[in-house]
Design a protein around this motif. Structure first.
Motif, short mmCIF file in Angstrom:
data_model
loop_
_atom_site.label_atom_id
_atom_site.label_comp_id
_atom_site.label_asym_id
_atom_site.label_seq_id
_atom_site.Cartn_x
_atom_site.Cartn_y
_atom_site.Cartn_z
N ALA A 38 -48.71 -79.75 -15.39
CA ALA A 38 -50.13 -79.50 -15.17
C ALA A 38 -51.01 -80.27 -16.15
CB ALA A 38 -50.41 -78.00 -15.27
N HIS A 39 -50.43 -80.76 -17.22
CA HIS A 39 -51.20 -81.50 -18.22
C HIS A 39 -51.47 -82.95 -17.81
CE1 HIS A 39 -50.48 -78.61 -21.78
NE2 HIS A 39 -50.24 -77.98 -20.66
N GLY A 40 -50.91 -83.35 -16.69
CA GLY A 40 -51.23 -84.70 -16.20
C GLY A 40 -50.12 -85.70 -16.39
N ASP A 41 -50.48 -86.90 -16.81
CA ASP A 41 -49.58 -88.06 -16.91
C ASP A 41 -48.24 -87.70 -17.56
OD1 ASP A 41 -48.47 -90.55 -17.03
OD2 ASP A 41 -49.81 -91.31 -18.60
N LEU A 42 -47.16 -87.80 -16.79
CA LEU A 42 -45.84 -87.40 -17.27
C LEU A 42 -45.20 -88.46 -18.17
CD1 LEU A 42 -44.30 -85.78 -14.06
CD2 LEU A 42 -45.53 -84.68 -15.93
N SER A 43 -45.62 -89.70 -18.06
CA SER A 43 -44.98 -90.77 -18.83
C SER A 43 -45.19 -90.61 -20.34
CB SER A 43 -45.46 -92.13 -18.37
OG SER A 43 -46.84 -92.28 -18.65
N GLU A 44 -46.29 -90.00 -20.73
CA GLU A 44 -46.56 -89.82 -22.16
C GLU A 44 -46.70 -88.34 -22.53
OE1 GLU A 44 -49.79 -92.22 -23.49
OE2 GLU A 44 -49.04 -93.99 -22.46
N ALA A 46 -45.11 -85.36 -24.01
CA ALA A 46 -43.98 -84.94 -24.86
C ALA A 46 -43.47 -83.55 -24.47
CB ALA A 46 -44.40 -84.96 -26.32
N GLU A 47 -44.37 -82.66 -24.11
CA GLU A 47 -43.96 -81.31 -23.71
C GLU A 47 -43.06 -81.36 -22.47
OE1 GLU A 47 -47.32 -78.75 -23.14
OE2 GLU A 47 -48.10 -79.16 -25.15
N TYR A 48 -43.44 -82.20 -21.53
CA TYR A 48 -42.65 -82.35 -20.30
C TYR A 48 -41.26 -82.89 -20.62
CZ TYR A 48 -41.08 -84.12 -15.79
OH TYR A 48 -40.34 -84.39 -14.66
N HIS A 49 -41.20 -83.93 -21.44
CA HIS A 49 -39.91 -84.52 -21.77
C HIS A 49 -39.03 -83.55 -22.57
CE1 HIS A 49 -40.78 -88.39 -20.03
NE2 HIS A 49 -41.97 -88.38 -20.63
N ALA A 50 -39.63 -82.79 -23.45
CA ALA A 50 -38.88 -81.80 -24.23
C ALA A 50 -38.33 -80.71 -23.31
CB ALA A 50 -39.76 -81.18 -25.31
N ALA A 51 -39.14 -80.27 -22.37
CA ALA A 51 -38.70 -79.23 -21.43
C ALA A 51 -37.59 -79.75 -20.52
CB ALA A 51 -39.89 -78.72 -20.61
N LYS A 52 -37.71 -81.00 -20.08
CA LYS A 52 -36.66 -81.59 -19.24
C LYS A 52 -35.35 -81.73 -20.03
CE LYS A 52 -36.89 -83.03 -15.49
NZ LYS A 52 -36.49 -82.36 -14.24
N GLU A 53 -35.47 -82.08 -21.30
CA GLU A 53 -34.29 -82.19 -22.15
C GLU A 53 -33.64 -80.81 -22.33
OE1 GLU A 53 -33.32 -83.48 -26.68
OE2 GLU A 53 -34.64 -84.82 -25.55
N ALA A 54 -34.46 -79.80 -22.55
CA ALA A 54 -33.95 -78.43 -22.68
C ALA A 54 -33.27 -77.99 -21.38
CB ALA A 54 -35.08 -77.47 -23.04
N GLN A 55 -33.85 -78.38 -20.26
CA GLN A 55 -33.27 -78.04 -18.97
C GLN A 55 -31.90 -78.70 -18.81
OE1 GLN A 55 -35.06 -79.72 -15.39
NE2 GLN A 55 -34.76 -77.76 -14.34
N SER A 56 -31.82 -79.95 -19.18
CA SER A 56 -30.56 -80.68 -19.08
C SER A 56 -29.48 -80.02 -19.95
CB SER A 56 -30.77 -82.13 -19.51
OG SER A 56 -29.56 -82.82 -19.52
#
Length: 157
Positions: A38-44, A46-56
């Motif tokens: 919901a915060h917008g641009d996924l490429s930059e 950090a919260e999204y990437h951290a959550a995806k890493e936690a999911q993995s």
């Protein structure tokens, strides 16, 4: 499929962790991913990437736990007895060099935690203990050098 020996308590601990990861951690991570999106641009983001890493990591651990549980050979230690050391035995040892006494239970690889006295069946000390009896002396090669231990007591508790 190779069976993995573990105590009843170790099996229950793995099942509880699996339940927690599936029922609590997985939904929490999905919510975190949703919020980060919901915060917008996924490429930059950090919260999204951290959550995806936690999911993995979480999904990998779930797969690992499911595998261990499927291959578990659960051994009820309270039903074991005998004079020889085998899986599940709680052993009191005397270090002949330092006169220090230690108590270890021989458990499966996944439940081993030397800080609480649980050693893996595949550890050097456990391998040296298997088949021995009270009064026997074993030699264990450790990083700090070889140590001799006398087996003082064997219990199945």
């Amino acid at each position: 499929m190779e069976k993995v020996p573990m105590t009843t308590a170790g099996f229950e601990t793995l099942k509880e962790e699996l339940r927690w990861r599936q029922q609590q951690e997985r939904p929490r991570i999905i919510e975190a991913i949703s919020e980060a999106r919901a915060h917008g641009d996924l490429s930059e983001n950090a919260e999204y990437h951290a959550a995806k890493e936690a999911q993995s990591y979480n999904e990998g651990r779930i797969n690992e736990l499911e595998d261990y549980i499927a291959r578990a050979e659960v051994i009820d230690v309270s039903r074991l007895s005998g004079n020889q050391i085998k899986f599940g035995a709680t052993v009191k040892l005397l270090n002949e060099d330092t006169e220090e006494k230690k108590v270890y239970q021989i458990v499966g690889d996944q439940e081993a935690d030397v800080k609480i006295g649980k050693i893996s069946i595949s550890s050097p000390i456990a391998r040296a203990l298997i088949g021995k009896e009270e009064g026997d002396v074993i030699e264990v090669n450790a990083p700090g050098g070889a140590h001799n231990y006398e087996i003082i007591k064997i219990q199945y508790i």
